[in-house]
Design an enzyme around this catalytic site. Structure first.
Site, short mmCIF file in Angstrom:
data_model
loop_
_atom_site.label_atom_id
_atom_site.label_comp_id
_atom_site.label_asym_id
_atom_site.label_seq_id
_atom_site.Cartn_x
_atom_site.Cartn_y
_atom_site.Cartn_z
N HIS A 35 -3.16 60.85 47.40
CA HIS A 35 -2.41 59.61 47.26
C HIS A 35 -3.03 58.46 48.07
O HIS A 35 -3.48 57.47 47.53
CB HIS A 35 -0.97 59.81 47.75
CG HIS A 35 -0.24 60.96 47.15
ND1 HIS A 35 0.24 60.97 45.86
CD2 HIS A 35 0.12 62.15 47.69
CE1 HIS A 35 0.86 62.12 45.63
NE2 HIS A 35 0.81 62.85 46.71
O1 RIB Z 1 4.52 60.37 47.96
C1 RIB Z 1 3.25 60.44 48.57
C2 RIB Z 1 3.26 59.68 49.87
O2 RIB Z 1 4.22 60.26 50.74
C3 RIB Z 1 1.92 59.77 50.62
O3 RIB Z 1 1.73 58.61 51.37
C4 RIB Z 1 2.11 60.94 51.52
O4 RIB Z 1 1.30 60.87 52.70
C5 RIB Z 1 3.56 60.78 51.89
O5 RIB Z 1 3.63 59.82 52.95
#
Ligand code: RIB
Ligand code: CA
Length: 313
Positions: free
Chosen positions: A243
């Site tokens: 992500h």
């Molecule tokens: O949903 C994904 C996000 O939530 C990413 O930033 C992961 O590190 C968590 O913080």
């Protein structure tokens, strides 16, 4: 073109760690002014620990790291040990950090930095809940117009939620903060699950990290091997979705990404859809676009970039 001045606001988290490493490996494009930590994946004492461990992994004890808000603006903290492990950085066996945190509060650092630089020259890159950013805007509204751009990981639309049926984790943890940011008028580039779920660390991609043979390459392979089990089980996907590195990669190669400039609003009333990012993707309202909502990426190009840059550390 001079490197872009940024602040990374983060809740490490294995994917946050990779985003930070990619930034540290890319000085031609990124001038990292500081790292501000927020409670999210795990509690604040762990996110500040993990951020320091990642910088020490990259032998960068010079990076200024700040502790920020330890809870959301108006809700109890929700954490994600079930994804990231009890430390938030499970996977590699890294030494406890030796470098110290800065004394200044993260929110003060954000405010001071934006006031000290020419308007439109500092980009904020939040990759966790938006509590620090919203608190800085609340405490010092004069800085809002000074922000060049916010490039954030958060939200979901066609991909729907990962922590509730409607909401993505970063937005869900602090929906009030997200609402402040999305209504702020600052130019937004949003990396939602719609795109980050296409950045999957397959076995081959993980092997490419490991075959770097460096402490960073091996640690990143161990991080993603740990981090992937949740998504494999839940989505049956081929690996961990990276992500947060989508944010850093966008700064280096925006051409790898595509999206649409649309109106995006955050649900802050209904518990059923709390934290949902409602993207007017088809322009069915008269609401003015406020965010570039990224929906796609060149995944092979993303991983080639990531692996090439991690090899530098
Ligand atoms: O949903 C994904 C996000 O939530 C990413 O930033 C992961 O590190 C968590 O913080
Ligand atoms: Ca994160």
């Amino acid at each position: 073109m001079p490197p872009r001045k940024i602040i990374i606001d983060t809740d490490p988290g294995q994917d946050d760690a990779v985003a930070i490493l990619l930034a540290l490996a890319s000085p031609e494009e990124i001038d990292l002014l500081g790292i501000t930590c927020v409670a999210g994946n795990v509690a604040l004492p762990l996110t500040t620990r993990n951020a320091r461990m990642v910088c020490e992994l990259a032998t960068r004890r010079d990076v200024a790291i700040y502790a920020g808000c330890d809870r959301p603006l108006g809700r109890d903290l929700v954490t994600a040990e079930y994804v990231h492990g009890k430390t938030g950085l499970d996977g590699p066996d890294l030494p406890e950090p030796q470098m110290l945190l800065q004394d200044q509060h993260a929110v003060e650092f954000i405010i001071e930095t934006l006031r000290a630089h020419a308007p439109g020259t500092v980009t904020l890159c939040p990759i966790g809940p938006l509590t620090n950013i919203a608190t800085a805007f609340n405490n010092a509204p004069d800085i809002i117009d000074k922000v060049q751009e916010i490039i954030l990981m958060g939200g979901a639309y066609f991909e729907v939620g990962n922590v509730t049926p409607a909401a993505e984790f970063n937005i869900y943890v602090d929906p009030q903060a997200a609402d402040i940011v999305f209504r702020s008028g600052v130019p937004l580039i949003v990396m939602p699950l719609d795109v980050t779920h296409k950045a999957l660390v397959t076995v081959e991609r993980n092997a490419a990290f490991r075959s770097l043979g460096t402490p960073v390459g091996i640690a990143v392979a161990q991080m993603t091997e740990f981090f992937e089990r949740y998504d494999r089980e839940k989505y049956g996907t081929l690996g961990a979705p990276l992500h947060d590195p989508c944010v850093t990669a966008y700064l280096i190669r925006p051409d790898l990404f595509s999206g649409r400039h649309v109106n995006v609003q955050v649900e802050v009333t209904s518990e059923l859809t709390m934290g949902m990012t409602v993207a007017d993707w088809w322009g069915v309202t008269q609401n003015a676009p406020n965010a570039v909502f990224i929906g796609d990426l060149n995944a092979d190009g993303f991983f080639d970039l990531l692996t090439e840059r991690l090899a530098r550390l």
